[in-house]
Write a protein that holds these residues in place. Sequence first.
Motif, PDB file in Angstrom:
ATOM      1  N   PRO A  13      37.672  47.221  32.445  1.00 26.05           N
ATOM      2  CA  PRO A  13      36.501  47.423  33.308  1.00 26.05           C
ATOM      3  C   PRO A  13      35.202  46.894  32.703  1.00 26.05           C
ATOM      4  O   PRO A  13      34.311  46.463  33.430  1.00 26.05           O
ATOM      5  N   ALA A  14      35.094  46.930  31.382  1.00 23.64           N
ATOM      6  CA  ALA A  14      33.856  46.472  30.754  1.00 23.64           C
ATOM      7  C   ALA A  14      33.603  44.999  31.033  1.00 23.64           C
ATOM      8  O   ALA A  14      32.454  44.573  31.200  1.00 23.64           O
ATOM      9  N   ARG A  15      34.665  44.210  31.098  1.00 24.23           N
ATOM     10  CA  ARG A  15      34.476  42.781  31.367  1.00 24.23           C
ATOM     11  C   ARG A  15      34.044  42.561  32.813  1.00 24.23           C
ATOM     12  O   ARG A  15      33.185  41.719  33.084  1.00 24.23           O
ATOM     13  N   TRP A  16      34.654  43.315  33.722  1.00 24.50           N
ATOM     14  CA  TRP A  16      34.199  43.228  35.109  1.00 24.50           C
ATOM     15  C   TRP A  16      32.749  43.693  35.224  1.00 24.50           C
ATOM     16  O   TRP A  16      31.958  43.138  35.991  1.00 24.50           O
ATOM     17  N   GLY A  17      32.399  44.703  34.434  1.00 25.13           N
ATOM     18  CA  GLY A  17      31.008  45.148  34.426  1.00 25.13           C
ATOM     19  C   GLY A  17      30.079  44.070  33.925  1.00 25.13           C
ATOM     20  O   GLY A  17      28.974  43.875  34.458  1.00 25.13           O
ATOM     21  N   ALA A  18      30.516  43.330  32.886  1.00 22.60           N
ATOM     22  CA  ALA A  18      29.698  42.236  32.370  1.00 22.60           C
ATOM     23  C   ALA A  18      29.533  41.138  33.420  1.00 22.60           C
ATOM     24  O   ALA A  18      28.467  40.525  33.546  1.00 22.60           O
ATOM     25  N   LEU A  19      30.602  40.878  34.189  1.00 24.44           N
ATOM     26  CA  LEU A  19      30.528  39.877  35.256  1.00 24.44           C
ATOM     27  C   LEU A  19      29.462  40.267  36.285  1.00 24.44           C
ATOM     28  O   LEU A  19      28.628  39.439  36.678  1.00 24.44           O
ATOM     29  N   LEU A  48      26.571  46.637  27.563  1.00 25.30           N
ATOM     30  CA  LEU A  48      28.023  46.472  27.599  1.00 25.30           C
ATOM     31  C   LEU A  48      28.513  45.636  26.418  1.00 25.30           C
ATOM     32  O   LEU A  48      29.561  45.926  25.831  1.00 25.30           O
ATOM     33  N   ILE A  49      27.773  44.604  26.076  1.00 30.69           N
ATOM     34  CA  ILE A  49      28.181  43.750  24.959  1.00 30.69           C
ATOM     35  C   ILE A  49      28.011  44.484  23.630  1.00 30.69           C
ATOM     36  O   ILE A  49      28.884  44.427  22.750  1.00 30.69           O
ATOM     37  N   SER A  50      26.885  45.172  23.480  1.00 32.03           N
ATOM     38  CA  SER A  50      26.629  45.855  22.203  1.00 32.03           C
ATOM     39  C   SER A  50      27.630  46.970  21.927  1.00 32.03           C
ATOM     40  O   SER A  50      27.845  47.346  20.773  1.00 32.03           O
ATOM     41  N   ARG A  51      28.277  47.503  22.965  1.00 30.02           N
ATOM     42  CA  ARG A  51      29.262  48.575  22.802  1.00 30.02           C
ATOM     43  C   ARG A  51      30.679  48.025  22.636  1.00 30.02           C
ATOM     44  O   ARG A  51      31.638  48.799  22.647  1.00 30.02           O
ATOM     45  N   ALA A  58      33.006  41.102  22.106  1.00 28.49           N
ATOM     46  CA  ALA A  58      31.618  40.872  22.520  1.00 28.49           C
ATOM     47  C   ALA A  58      31.429  39.442  23.018  1.00 28.49           C
ATOM     48  O   ALA A  58      30.732  39.194  24.005  1.00 28.49           O
ATOM     49  N   ALA A  59      32.057  38.477  22.329  1.00 25.25           N
ATOM     50  CA  ALA A  59      31.970  37.085  22.762  1.00 25.25           C
ATOM     51  C   ALA A  59      32.606  36.896  24.134  1.00 25.25           C
ATOM     52  O   ALA A  59      32.078  36.176  24.988  1.00 25.25           O
ATOM     53  N   VAL A  60      33.741  37.572  24.359  1.00 19.28           N
ATOM     54  CA  VAL A  60      34.408  37.479  25.660  1.00 19.28           C
ATOM     55  C   VAL A  60      33.524  38.082  26.748  1.00 19.28           C
ATOM     56  O   VAL A  60      33.378  37.521  27.837  1.00 19.28           O
ATOM     57  N   ARG A  61      32.913  39.220  26.453  1.00 25.67           N
ATOM     58  CA  ARG A  61      32.018  39.833  27.444  1.00 25.67           C
ATOM     59  C   ARG A  61      30.799  38.951  27.706  1.00 25.67           C
ATOM     60  O   ARG A  61      30.289  38.885  28.831  1.00 25.67           O
ATOM     61  N   GLY A  62      30.323  38.271  26.657  1.00 18.06           N
ATOM     62  CA  GLY A  62      29.234  37.319  26.870  1.00 18.06           C
ATOM     63  C   GLY A  62      29.661  36.188  27.799  1.00 18.06           C
ATOM     64  O   GLY A  62      28.879  35.736  28.649  1.00 18.06           O
ATOM     65  N   TRP A  63      30.898  35.740  27.642  1.00 17.30           N
ATOM     66  CA  TRP A  63      31.454  34.713  28.520  1.00 17.30           C
ATOM     67  C   TRP A  63      31.486  35.214  29.959  1.00 17.30           C
ATOM     68  O   TRP A  63      31.048  34.511  30.889  1.00 17.30           O
ATOM     69  N   LEU A  65      29.686  37.570  31.241  1.00 17.56           N
ATOM     70  CA  LEU A  65      28.295  37.697  31.685  1.00 17.56           C
ATOM     71  C   LEU A  65      27.781  36.351  32.179  1.00 17.56           C
ATOM     72  O   LEU A  65      27.147  36.255  33.242  1.00 17.56           O
ATOM     73  N   GLY A  66      28.072  35.292  31.420  1.00 19.74           N
ATOM     74  CA  GLY A  66      27.648  33.958  31.831  1.00 19.74           C
ATOM     75  C   GLY A  66      28.300  33.518  33.124  1.00 19.74           C
ATOM     76  O   GLY A  66      27.648  32.909  33.977  1.00 19.74           O
TER      77      GLY A  66
END
Length: 530
Positions: A13-19, A48-51, A58-63, A65-66
């Motif tokens: 879910p965190a990655r979907w949240g980053a999206l 979301l990334i900092s957690r 974190a790099a994946v979540r940044g991806w 997010l982008g």
Amino acid sequence: MPLPRAPQALRRPARWGALLAGALPLLAFPAPNLSVLAWFALVPGLLLISRSPSGREAAVRGWWLGCGYFVAAMWWLAPEIGPGVLIVAVVFGVLMAPFGAVVWRLLRPPASVRRALAALVVVPSFWLVTEWIRSWQALGGPWAVLGASQWQHPAVLALAAVGGVWLISFALVAANTAITIVIVSGRLAPRLVAAVAGAAVVAAGPVAFALTPSAPSAGSATIALVQPGVVSNGSQILTATLSRNGTLSKARPDLIVWGESSVAFHLQANQGRLRDIEQLAATDHAEILVDQDFYVNKDQHSKVAVLVGAAGIEGTYTKTRLVPFGEYIPFRSALSWLTSISKAASVNMVPGHGAHPLQVTEPGGRTLTIGPLICFESAFPDMSRVDTDRGAQVIVYQTADSTFEGTWALAQHASLGALRAAETGRPVVQAALTGDSAAFDAQGRVLAWMSGSQHGVISVRLTLPVASSRTIYDRLGDYVPWTAMGIAVLFGFAPLAGWMRRRGHSGGKGGAVGGDGADYDAGTGLHVPG
């Protein structure tokens, strides 16, 4: 037989949240135009990334997010390139992976004063490097640069006069970083540091606006922008534009500007139509900047701004920065198949040789120097700077956005004129065949606006700066992204340098404490005297 399990990434879910968090800042751009959101819209994504449990995650979540950011920024391209929007977003999203890793290194709790200070500089630098790289012409050019969201606020645009749109982006990300530090830090000291820094960043624009003197005036000029609206074919476009232009006899403009592709043939090869425009210029006592969109032959296609006076053609400018796939296909020999499944360019348009100003002779014999640019060239800060350096007193854009009628693209496109005005200290006008026509003063303030659903003529009186006046950004250029690049490189090498230094002090056995009593900060990768 059991069904295959979903990929692990899709179950987080965190990655979907980053999206979703990546899409949030786009609400600060037109048409939603909630510009104040830009000052804190990145906070959910940063949290979301900092957690993240690791730097890799974190790099994946940044991806992700982008990806969310780019899908939201370019959704209006879907009718043209279909699923290609998702492909572009995934590819560009990769650029945000280093940003995610840096956010995790510096903002994961508990935040210290040392890491807070580093984050306030390094996190915005990595964001800015990402914006700068994707703004390269070969990658499509600048679009949805975060700083452009502040186009309606002259007090913030004052930062553009100092460091371009890049400095505004840096300030916005720094403010978001400061808010995140206040949230994640468990101690008072880093929270105070972040709060003071955030307040300073927010105040920087108004302070720059208050301290920047107005450029000396060199008089004024009236420019008329003709917008005929959506017309079906080239012949009707010219007829409709001539009709709208015919209402200008009482306005007494010094220059009349038609939109991009307002003339669908080569004027020098069609003397009858050229004489019609010459007669109109003589009647209105003003030169007319038209835009011819024509094929020299089946393999040569160009768009050319043509300045026409009562005596004929006075000067031309050929569009230099072309739209990838819309006006040319990169590596056409390998990608020509795209024309069979999309509306990609059937032939590569022939580009011009760079920006250069044209001289307009006003009624009474005075000379007005304009910097003509065409359509998407308004996204490139360097082109308006070149015209300014060569004496342009007004930057003039011609556009036609019929492909994207009814989308956010029209207003976002027109809003870029405010950035270019603030950066160069020159008034900017944009005449749209279809789309939004607009005019801005030398500080980026809106003087006139006609939306894509309207048609008619805008006449605007502009105060002209002296040709020698220069903004700081015009004099120094892209020093802000270059500085950000240097910071990013130094920070990226800091862990390696720290590791080598620790090995040297421990006789090659490693260690967390150097022999000189310097403590190693695992968050920043830097040594700090003990």
